[in-house]
Design an enzyme around this catalytic site. Structure first.
Site, short mmCIF file in Angstrom:
data_model
loop_
_atom_site.label_atom_id
_atom_site.label_comp_id
_atom_site.label_asym_id
_atom_site.label_seq_id
_atom_site.Cartn_x
_atom_site.Cartn_y
_atom_site.Cartn_z
N ASP A 259 0.87 -1.19 0.00
CA ASP A 259 0.00 0.00 0.00
C ASP A 259 0.90 1.24 0.00
O ASP A 259 1.60 1.51 0.98
CB ASP A 259 -0.89 -0.04 1.25
CG ASP A 259 -2.09 0.87 1.14
OD1 ASP A 259 -2.11 1.74 0.27
OD2 ASP A 259 -3.03 0.71 1.96
N ASP A 270 -3.59 7.21 -3.05
CA ASP A 270 -3.61 6.08 -2.13
C ASP A 270 -4.00 4.87 -2.97
O ASP A 270 -5.13 4.78 -3.43
CB ASP A 270 -4.65 6.38 -1.03
CG ASP A 270 -4.75 5.27 0.00
OD1 ASP A 270 -4.03 4.27 -0.12
OD2 ASP A 270 -5.58 5.42 0.93
N HIS A 339 -12.44 5.45 1.41
CA HIS A 339 -12.61 6.72 2.13
C HIS A 339 -12.44 7.90 1.20
O HIS A 339 -11.75 7.80 0.17
CB HIS A 339 -11.58 6.81 3.26
CG HIS A 339 -10.19 6.43 2.82
ND1 HIS A 339 -9.27 7.35 2.40
CD2 HIS A 339 -9.59 5.22 2.69
CE1 HIS A 339 -8.15 6.73 2.06
NE2 HIS A 339 -8.32 5.41 2.22
N HIS A 347 -7.77 10.30 5.46
CA HIS A 347 -9.12 9.81 5.76
C HIS A 347 -10.02 11.00 6.05
O HIS A 347 -10.07 11.50 7.17
CB HIS A 347 -9.10 8.86 6.96
CG HIS A 347 -8.38 7.58 6.68
ND1 HIS A 347 -7.91 6.75 7.67
CD2 HIS A 347 -8.04 6.99 5.51
CE1 HIS A 347 -7.32 5.70 7.10
NE2 HIS A 347 -7.38 5.82 5.81
N GLU A 372 -11.05 0.98 -1.92
CA GLU A 372 -10.22 -0.17 -1.59
C GLU A 372 -11.10 -1.27 -1.03
O GLU A 372 -12.04 -1.02 -0.28
CB GLU A 372 -9.11 0.19 -0.59
CG GLU A 372 -9.56 0.77 0.72
CD GLU A 372 -8.38 1.28 1.56
OE1 GLU A 372 -7.41 0.52 1.73
OE2 GLU A 372 -8.43 2.43 2.03
N GLU A 467 -6.54 -1.33 -4.38
CA GLU A 467 -7.05 0.02 -4.10
C GLU A 467 -6.68 1.00 -5.21
O GLU A 467 -5.58 0.94 -5.75
CB GLU A 467 -6.44 0.52 -2.78
CG GLU A 467 -6.80 1.94 -2.41
CD GLU A 467 -6.31 2.33 -1.02
OE1 GLU A 467 -5.31 1.76 -0.57
OE2 GLU A 467 -6.93 3.22 -0.41
#
Ligand SMILES: [Co+2]
Length: 486
Positions: A259, A270, A339, A347, A372, A467
């Site tokens: 990640d 992300d 998110h 977040h 994700e 993700e």
């Protein structure tokens, strides 16, 4: 980086505060003011961009042949073209011919005239795009009532206003793609988790040209790593990165979730994938990749978050995988979520569930989301376990009096180096912090810093993750982190 349900409520509070910083959700009156301002800077920037191409191609041979030309074409189309840019283009074409076949430290691939990244990666991504325009991600048209947005004049105008925001995100995404390509090629069983993370983090720092800005007592990273490199193994689904001294070695039978976060001007990409070596996990990866792509496909303006969760769950659970003679129906990890993302805030307020549950909240124009999903052969539920490595300063804290001097100075360091971006203990080590364990605990206990311990399903289970980061542009959905790989 995953969002677990325990953290959801606290983060919602901070959303109101930060909503004002989100440029697209501004009030109509504010919008008007901004329009004028942004349009003028945009024009200025693009003129500069063209000039820069000329200067830099003169100076630097490795910048000779890039796909910047394609970018220029697009720009001209959008802006109607200027005599200036036309001249630039011709000049560039001429140069290209003259130089073709020249060797440039092994980075110029003579066969197609394009420069290629070295191994390990050492050429900043900006060199591939000397005009400063980074490539678009995957463009998806909206569905149903929103289909007409792609041609709507007002929406197109609004879209152009945010060019710099998209371009920063695309820059971060291109770094992500080049770093992960090297990671996918290079990471092998037998490497330590620390080596793996350093390979990724060094690559990111070089390609993104780690940069900061000093402002009073603060030092902001204007482009850098977005958050600690996740490399969670097997039943650990998220938030594991090694701390100093961690001797864990990657094994052939491991399921490793890589990640990676990159950011330019706080615009964070992300994006994660699952790395395995034993083909026995291929079906598990396929299930999760399909589930994530389903979430990406379903996302859109006015789409209910709950509906996305339901669609993801249905796809994930349609897969049965056989691992070492045992058959499992793949379960989504129901307390992990995608998110929304705001500048310097990984977040933000909204969570994108990966199971059905009826959340009626809608996605809105201008929002940025990390979609994700996590699939598991275990319970499909994670809990905190193991030594913590991930931390992040909370967004919603005002002044908290600190009595311990060491805690005060550590907070200073955090403010200067990470601001509200998540960090890990290794990042504190590398900037010279020592013996900070108690001070860090103090900051966590005072509610200034949040800790994010590893999140694990039951022992013996396997978890996978994919993700992507996308933006809900006024005219279309752009999956900025999309690549040839996933
Ligand atoms: Co994430």
């Amino acid at each position: 980086m995953a969002k677990d349900i325990e953290h959801v409520e606290e983060e919602t509070k901070s959303e109101e505060l930060l909503e004002n910083t989100s440029s697209i959700t501004d009030s109509p009156s504010k919008k008007k003011k901004k329009k004028k301002k942004v349009t003028s800077t945009e024009n200025g920037e693009q003129t500069n961009g063209s000039v820069k191409v000329n200067l830099e191609t003169e100076k630097n041979p490795i910048e000779q042949a890039t796909n910047a030309e394609d970018e220029n074409d697009e720009e001209e189309e959008a802006e109607g073209g200027t005599p200036d840019s036309e001249a630039t283009k011709k000049k560039k074409k001429k140069k290209k011919k003259k130089k073709s076949g020249a060797t440039n430290n092994g980075v110029n691939d003579a066969s197609n005239g394009k420069i290629t990244q070295t191994e390990p990666p050492s050429i900043p991504v900006s060199r591939f795009f000397p005009d400063g325009n980074y490539p678009e991600g995957e463009i998806c048209e909206y569905k149903n009532d929103n289909l007409k947005r792609i041609t709507n004049e007002e929406k197109r105008y609004l879209d152009r206003m945010h060019y710099e925001y998209y371009n920063d995100l695309r820059h971060a995404a291109e770094v992500h793609r080049q770093v992960r390509q090297y990671a996918q090629k290079t990471i092998k069983p037998g490497m330590t988790m620390i080596d793996i993370c350093e390979l990724i983090e060094n690559g990111t720092r070089t390609l993104i040209e780690e940069k900061g800005l000093e402002a009073g007592n603060y030092y902001f990273h204007i482009q850098c790593i977005g958050f600690p490199t996740g490399c969670s193994l097997n039943h650990c689904a998220a938030h594991y990165t090694p701390n100093a001294g961690d001797k864990t070695v990657l094994q052939y039978d491991d399921v490793c979730k890589i990640d990676i976060g990159t950011h330019v001007n706080g615009r964070i990409v992300d994006c994660a994938f699952t790395l395995t070596f034993n083909p026995v996990y291929d079906k598990l990866k396929e299930a999760v990749k399909d589930a994530t792509n389903t979430g990406v496909r379903e996302a859109g303006i006015d789409v209910r978050l709950g509906d996305i969760g339901a669609a993801i769950q249905e796809v994930m659970e349609s897969y049965e995988v056989e691992i070492n003679g045992k058959t499992y129906q793949v379960k989504p990890i129901r307390n992990l979520n995608g998110h929304s993302i705001l500048p310097y805030q990984i977040h933000a307020g909204k969570s994108v569930p990966i199971v059905k549950g009826g959340d009626q909240t809608m996605m809105e124009e201008g929002e940025c989301f990390a979609i994700e999903t996590f699939g598991s052969t275990g319970k499909g539920y994670v809990h905190e376990d193991g030594e913590c490595s991930h931390y992040g300063k909370r967004h919603d804290v005002g002044h908290v009096p600190l009595r311990v001097a060491k805690a005060k100075s550590l907070l200073n360091t955090i403010n200067k180096n990470f601001g509200t971006l998540p960090f890990c203990r290794r990042y504190l080590d590398r900037i010279g912090e020592t013996k900070y364990a108690l001070a860090l605990k103090n900051l966590v206990d005072s509610g200034i810093v949040e800790s994010y311990p590893p999140l694990v399903d039951i022992k013996g289970s396997y978890t996978a993750q994919f993700e992507h980061t996308l933006i809900l542009r006024p005219t279309c959905k752009e999956v900025v982190s999309r690549g040839d790989d996933y």
